[in-house]
Design a protein around this motif. Sequence first.
Motif, PDB file in Angstrom:
ATOM      1  N   GLU A  66      25.762 -24.652  -5.137  1.00  0.00           N
ATOM      2  CA  GLU A  66      24.454 -24.944  -4.553  1.00  0.00           C
ATOM      3  C   GLU A  66      24.570 -25.245  -3.061  1.00  0.00           C
ATOM      4  N   ALA A  67      25.540 -26.053  -2.656  1.00  0.00           N
ATOM      5  CA  ALA A  67      25.727 -26.353  -1.235  1.00  0.00           C
ATOM      6  C   ALA A  67      26.017 -25.071  -0.456  1.00  0.00           C
ATOM      7  N   PHE A  68      26.903 -24.236  -0.985  1.00  0.00           N
ATOM      8  CA  PHE A  68      27.240 -22.978  -0.322  1.00  0.00           C
ATOM      9  C   PHE A  68      26.014 -22.085  -0.189  1.00  0.00           C
ATOM     10  N   GLN A  69      25.227 -21.952  -1.247  1.00  0.00           N
ATOM     11  CA  GLN A  69      24.034 -21.095  -1.205  1.00  0.00           C
ATOM     12  C   GLN A  69      23.030 -21.584  -0.162  1.00  0.00           C
ATOM     13  N   LYS A  70      22.862 -22.897  -0.076  1.00  0.00           N
ATOM     14  CA  LYS A  70      21.937 -23.450   0.924  1.00  0.00           C
ATOM     15  C   LYS A  70      22.468 -23.236   2.336  1.00  0.00           C
ATOM     16  N   TRP A  71      23.770 -23.412   2.532  1.00  0.00           N
ATOM     17  CA  TRP A  71      24.353 -23.141   3.847  1.00  0.00           C
ATOM     18  C   TRP A  71      24.193 -21.668   4.207  1.00  0.00           C
ATOM     19  N   LEU A  72      24.423 -20.793   3.253  1.00  0.00           N
ATOM     20  CA  LEU A  72      24.326 -19.364   3.515  1.00  0.00           C
ATOM     21  C   LEU A  72      22.893 -18.957   3.853  1.00  0.00           C
ATOM     22  N   ALA A  73      21.906 -19.659   3.303  1.00  0.00           N
ATOM     23  CA  ALA A  73      20.498 -19.357   3.569  1.00  0.00           C
ATOM     24  C   ALA A  73      20.056 -19.820   4.963  1.00  0.00           C
ATOM     25  N   SER A  74      20.866 -20.645   5.607  1.00  0.00           N
ATOM     26  CA  SER A  74      20.578 -21.145   6.959  1.00  0.00           C
ATOM     27  C   SER A  74      21.379 -20.332   7.966  1.00  0.00           C
ATOM     28  N   SER A  75      20.710 -19.740   8.941  1.00  0.00           N
ATOM     29  CA  SER A  75      21.420 -18.866   9.882  1.00  0.00           C
ATOM     30  C   SER A  75      22.515 -19.609  10.653  1.00  0.00           C
TER      31      SER A  75
ATOM     32  N   SER B 135      27.104 -44.333  -4.140  1.00  0.00           N
ATOM     33  CA  SER B 135      27.036 -45.240  -5.296  1.00  0.00           C
ATOM     34  C   SER B 135      26.036 -44.782  -6.347  1.00  0.00           C
ATOM     35  N   ASP B 136      25.115 -43.910  -5.970  1.00  0.00           N
ATOM     36  CA  ASP B 136      24.143 -43.357  -6.929  1.00  0.00           C
ATOM     37  C   ASP B 136      24.627 -42.047  -7.543  1.00  0.00           C
ATOM     38  N   GLY B 137      25.838 -41.616  -7.185  1.00  0.00           N
ATOM     39  CA  GLY B 137      26.390 -40.387  -7.735  1.00  0.00           C
ATOM     40  C   GLY B 137      25.978 -39.121  -7.004  1.00  0.00           C
ATOM     41  N   LYS B 138      25.272 -39.244  -5.876  1.00  0.00           N
ATOM     42  CA  LYS B 138      24.837 -38.075  -5.095  1.00  0.00           C
ATOM     43  C   LYS B 138      25.988 -37.592  -4.221  1.00  0.00           C
ATOM     44  N   LEU B 139      26.161 -36.277  -4.157  1.00  0.00           N
ATOM     45  CA  LEU B 139      27.245 -35.683  -3.375  1.00  0.00           C
ATOM     46  C   LEU B 139      26.886 -35.548  -1.898  1.00  0.00           C
ATOM     47  N   TYR B 140      27.873 -35.855  -1.046  1.00  0.00           N
ATOM     48  CA  TYR B 140      27.793 -35.638   0.400  1.00  0.00           C
ATOM     49  C   TYR B 140      28.929 -34.685   0.769  1.00  0.00           C
ATOM     50  N   PHE B 141      28.649 -33.749   1.674  1.00  0.00           N
ATOM     51  CA  PHE B 141      29.602 -32.702   2.051  1.00  0.00           C
ATOM     52  C   PHE B 141      29.804 -32.680   3.570  1.00  0.00           C
TER      53      PHE B 141
ATOM     54  N   TYR C  97      31.101 -42.040   6.603  1.00  0.00           N
ATOM     55  CA  TYR C  97      30.118 -42.510   7.580  1.00  0.00           C
ATOM     56  C   TYR C  97      28.700 -42.118   7.145  1.00  0.00           C
ATOM     57  N   MET C  98      28.525 -40.860   6.720  1.00  0.00           N
ATOM     58  CA  MET C  98      27.192 -40.419   6.282  1.00  0.00           C
ATOM     59  C   MET C  98      26.737 -41.201   5.056  1.00  0.00           C
ATOM     60  N   ILE C  99      27.640 -41.439   4.117  1.00  0.00           N
ATOM     61  CA  ILE C  99      27.291 -42.220   2.925  1.00  0.00           C
ATOM     62  C   ILE C  99      26.856 -43.623   3.337  1.00  0.00           C
ATOM     63  N   ALA C 100      27.581 -44.232   4.266  1.00  0.00           N
ATOM     64  CA  ALA C 100      27.233 -45.580   4.730  1.00  0.00           C
ATOM     65  C   ALA C 100      25.854 -45.599   5.395  1.00  0.00           C
ATOM     66  N   LYS C 101      25.521 -44.532   6.135  1.00  0.00           N
ATOM     67  CA  LYS C 101      24.215 -44.449   6.793  1.00  0.00           C
ATOM     68  C   LYS C 101      23.121 -43.993   5.835  1.00  0.00           C
ATOM     69  N   GLY C 102      23.502 -43.313   4.751  1.00  0.00           N
ATOM     70  CA  GLY C 102      22.518 -42.827   3.793  1.00  0.00           C
ATOM     71  C   GLY C 102      21.814 -41.553   4.212  1.00  0.00           C
ATOM     72  N   SER C 103      22.392 -40.847   5.182  1.00  0.00           N
ATOM     73  CA  SER C 103      21.776 -39.595   5.644  1.00  0.00           C
ATOM     74  C   SER C 103      22.841 -38.644   6.166  1.00  0.00           C
TER      75      SER C 103
ATOM     76  N   ASP D  64      23.091 -34.251  -1.457  1.00  0.00           N
ATOM     77  CA  ASP D  64      22.174 -34.165  -2.589  1.00  0.00           C
ATOM     78  C   ASP D  64      22.209 -32.834  -3.339  1.00  0.00           C
ATOM     79  N   TYR D  65      23.170 -31.983  -3.071  1.00  0.00           N
ATOM     80  CA  TYR D  65      23.328 -30.782  -3.886  1.00  0.00           C
ATOM     81  C   TYR D  65      24.222 -31.139  -5.055  1.00  0.00           C
ATOM     82  N   ASP D  66      23.967 -30.526  -6.200  1.00  0.00           N
ATOM     83  CA  ASP D  66      24.672 -30.899  -7.426  1.00  0.00           C
ATOM     84  C   ASP D  66      26.014 -30.208  -7.608  1.00  0.00           C
ATOM     85  N   SER D  67      26.300 -29.193  -6.777  1.00  0.00           N
ATOM     86  CA  SER D  67      27.537 -28.440  -6.980  1.00  0.00           C
ATOM     87  C   SER D  67      27.978 -27.763  -5.691  1.00  0.00           C
TER      88      SER D  67
END
Length: 158
Positions: free
Chosen positions: A116-125, A146-152, A75-81, A110-113
């Motif tokens: 990276e996603a985990f580190q960004k989540w951990l930085a957010s309270s 379709s552009d190869g960007k990751l969604y989590f 759903y997020m990929i279809a919406k692009g956000s 848009d995180y590459d790994s």
Amino acid sequence: MKMKLHYFIMLLFAFVVVSCSTEPIESANSPEAENAVEVEQELLGIVNDHRISLGYADLDYSAIAYEYANKHTDYMIAKGSINHDNFSARASDISQAVNASFVSENVAKDYDSAVEAFQKWLASSDHRKTIEGEFTHTAVSVKRNSDGKLYFTQLFYR
């Protein structure tokens, strides 16, 4: 005591319903993207390793949570956000399926790994509270657009 707990859960559910978007139910027309299974497994491992390092129990994998996480990632990929659209419906469905008392989710893009996603989540309270919360089960869906960007999407419940 049981009545107070029931009241608290109902109040919490009402808060989630009010605080989330009231967009239409996720479209059945959302195309299914292929899962990045290695990234999913790595992220699950990182989250559990982090929890164990703090003395918390590791989280059991949930096929039900994975099903709903995949649908939301598509759903997020279809919406692009990234978004928490329809979270209350997801939480309710999961709660009914597995008798869960509380459901939460983290989303990202848009995180590459996984790291990276985990580190960004951990930085957010708020995201950290979810990762370190009193949950028993989880599943994470990671897909490329379709552009190869990751969604989590990672769902948690107890």
